[in-house]
Write an enzyme that holds these catalytic residues in place. Structure first.
Site, PDB file in Angstrom:
ATOM      1  N   GLY A  39       0.126  -1.236   0.198  1.00  0.00           N
ATOM      2  CA  GLY A  39       0.162   0.096   0.062  1.00  0.00           C
ATOM      3  C   GLY A  39       0.664   1.386  -0.075  1.00  0.00           C
ATOM      4  N   GLY A 114      -7.697  -5.739   4.453  1.00  0.00           N
ATOM      5  CA  GLY A 114      -8.889  -6.870   3.507  1.00  0.00           C
ATOM      6  C   GLY A 114     -10.481  -5.841   3.768  1.00  0.00           C
ATOM      7  N   TYR A 267       1.451 -13.319  -7.101  1.00  0.00           N
ATOM      8  CA  TYR A 267       1.726 -12.193  -7.316  1.00  0.00           C
ATOM      9  C   TYR A 267       1.952 -10.626  -6.084  1.00  0.00           C
ATOM     10  CZ  TYR A 267       1.418  -7.447  -8.840  1.00  0.00           C
ATOM     11  OH  TYR A 267       1.430  -5.235  -8.826  1.00  0.00           O
TER      12      TYR A 267
END
Ligand code: SF4
Length: 481
Positions: A39, A114, A267
């Site tokens: 992030g 999440g 990934y």
């Protein structure tokens, strides 16, 4: 770099927590630094000493948000931290985490990786019955539910709140002098536990019962950076509470079939991490080996799309016997903004990021290994760049099945209609990207390569079979040929 040139699913968030160390905030900073790939929009740390909490959050990368001076001000011996890529809620500082709320249960700070699939309904109900929200983030729903609970005991109130939410959540919460760490019953997102030796001269009050600090992170690469050792996983459906007496583990939900996100291994996660108890690099190399068996190519060399295609390309090369070459070079110093020349340069954005090595490609038949094709636009440009770099043939191999459905569990994905795999055949996609041949790994091959013998992984973005009810979302059936 601008997302328009980055045709990938996007990373979600990373969390970190530490209990019982005099340099808790600095170690949280390093833990977030190691998880920057999860992030890049905002970062934050809340630290505490059991009586007071200290907070700093900001927009941007971890290294931009925190300075030496800021970290000095984040006192105490327990801390939680978060790096965010918004999957729910707007991209604004208000939504940066950890989120701190004062309520009838005291001051609570929470960080979440999440996405809650019933957040919209719960929020609507909460607002209609008097709750006032500070943010547009789904995480705040959990805090309001917690505040509404009639239970006096904090953990019981938290459990009651968690039983009302659905979807994916790996949470770290700071409450007074206690740390709570939670993973949803299906275990969509990873959450690892580590132990870190404390300095011998650690002041009293920064204690944990066994002389070691407890650390928690989305990925174990965070432990490697701070010198912690991997101890295990927070199990799905489990609450871990850490206090001065040590670590206490209990279940808050009944056993449910697990749904570990398989894309973490394909990934998202760093290859040097252990995720769901398994080496990511090992999985990716296995994907490449299996791909070479399922989809061999008459070619001269194997080239990865860097960086995420590297481990699978190593596996493909080892299995096929074709030499592995770094014939596509990634520029690691491309910022998020750049000035484009007025004269149009074809494929400018991708060229800025990737450049072919002509001396390796000239006249060669190349197997180009990548981890996914999302919209197809970037793959098309990369194939063109390879040909311009001298490749005679380009055989594209993808280390997972076609992506046909969006994710609702904390991964930022385009809508289903934008996914080229949803309503195009493999042959259509081959023609669109301009490859000489195109093949994807089978679903069985993917499952076996990540060691999923028990069917414990979520594969919804490849199958459209979601492991939970999707309260708010209408899922369309693939009409893929
Ligand atoms: Fe992971 Fe795909 Fe499932 Fe989302 S839908 S949790 S990306 S496997």
């Amino acid at each position: 770099m601008d997302d328009q040139f980055d045709d990938k699913f996007h990373d979600e968030c990373g969390v970190f927590a530490i209990y019982g160390h005099p340099e808790a905030a600095k170690l949280a900073y390093l833990g977030l630094y190691a998880q920057q790939h999860r992030g890049q929009e905002s970062a934050g740390i809340v630290s505490g000493n059991g009586r007071k909490i200290y907070t700093h959050k900001g927009m941007g990368h971890v290294s931009e948000v925190f300075t030496e001076g800021v970290l000095k001000g984040l006192r105490g011996w327990l801390a939680i931290g978060h790096t965010r890529y918004s999957t729910a809620g707007d991209t604004v500082l208000l939504n940066a985490q950890p989120l701190t709320v004062g309520c009838n249960k005291g001051l609570i700070s929470v960080a979440h990786n999440g996405n809650l699939t019933n957040a919209r309904q719960l929020r609507k109900h909460l607002e209609e019955t008097g709750s006032i929200f500070q943010t547009t983030s789904d995480t705040e729903v959990i805090v309001h539910l917690l505040a509404r609970s009639a239970k006096k005991n904090f953990q019981e109130a938290l459990e009651e709140a968690l039983l009302q939410v659905e979807g994916a959540y790996s949470l770290v919460l700071l409450h007074g002098d206690q740390l709570y760490v939670v993973r949803d019953p299906r275990g969509f997102r990873p959450l690892a536990i580590g132990l870190l030796p404390r300095p011998e001269n650690a002041p009293s009050g920064s204690h944990s019962s066994n002389g070691e600090a407890y650390v928690f992170a989305s990925e174990t690469c965070a432990f490697d950076l701070i010198g912690a050792r991997y101890w295990g996983e927070v199990n799905p459906g489990e609450i871990v509470r850490v206090d001065s007496k040590g670590i206490h583990t209990s279940r808050f939900a009944a056993e449910t079939p697990h749904a570990f996100c398989i894309f973490e291994h394909v990934y998202f996660s760093r290859p040097d991490s252990q995720v769901f108890g398994r080496s990511v690099h090992r999985s990716r190399e296995g994907l490449g080996r299996r791909l070479a068996r399922e989809a061999p190519a008459d070619a001269d060399l194997v080239v990865p799309v860097p960086d995420s295609g590297v481990a699978a390309a190593i596996g493909y090369s080892a299995e096929s016997g074709l030499p592995f070459k770094f014939a596509l070079i990634r520029n690691h110093y491309v910022g998020r903004t750049f000035i484009e020349p007025e004269q149009n340069i074809r494929d400018f954005g991708v060229k800025l990021k990737l450049n072919p090595v002509r001396s390796l490609l000239e006249g060669q038949r190349v197997v180009l290994v990548d981890d996914s094709i999302v919209r197809g636009t970037t793959s098309r440009k990369i194939v063109r760049i390879m040909r311009e770099g001298g490749a005679r043939e380009v055989h594209v191999r993808i280390s997972c099945p076609p992506t046909i459905a969006s994710c609702f569990y904390g991964i930022d994905t385009p809508t289903q209609k934008e996914l080229i795999g949803w309503n195009h055949s493999v042959e259509d996609i081959r023609q669109y990207i301009g490859a000489d041949s195109l093949a994807y790994l089978s679903l069985d091959g993917l499952r076996q390569s990540v060691g999923d013998s028990e069917g414990e992984f979520c594969t919804a973005c490849y199958t459209g079979n979601y492991p939970t009810k999707l309260a708010t979302i209408q899922v369309e059936t693939s009409n893929r040929r």
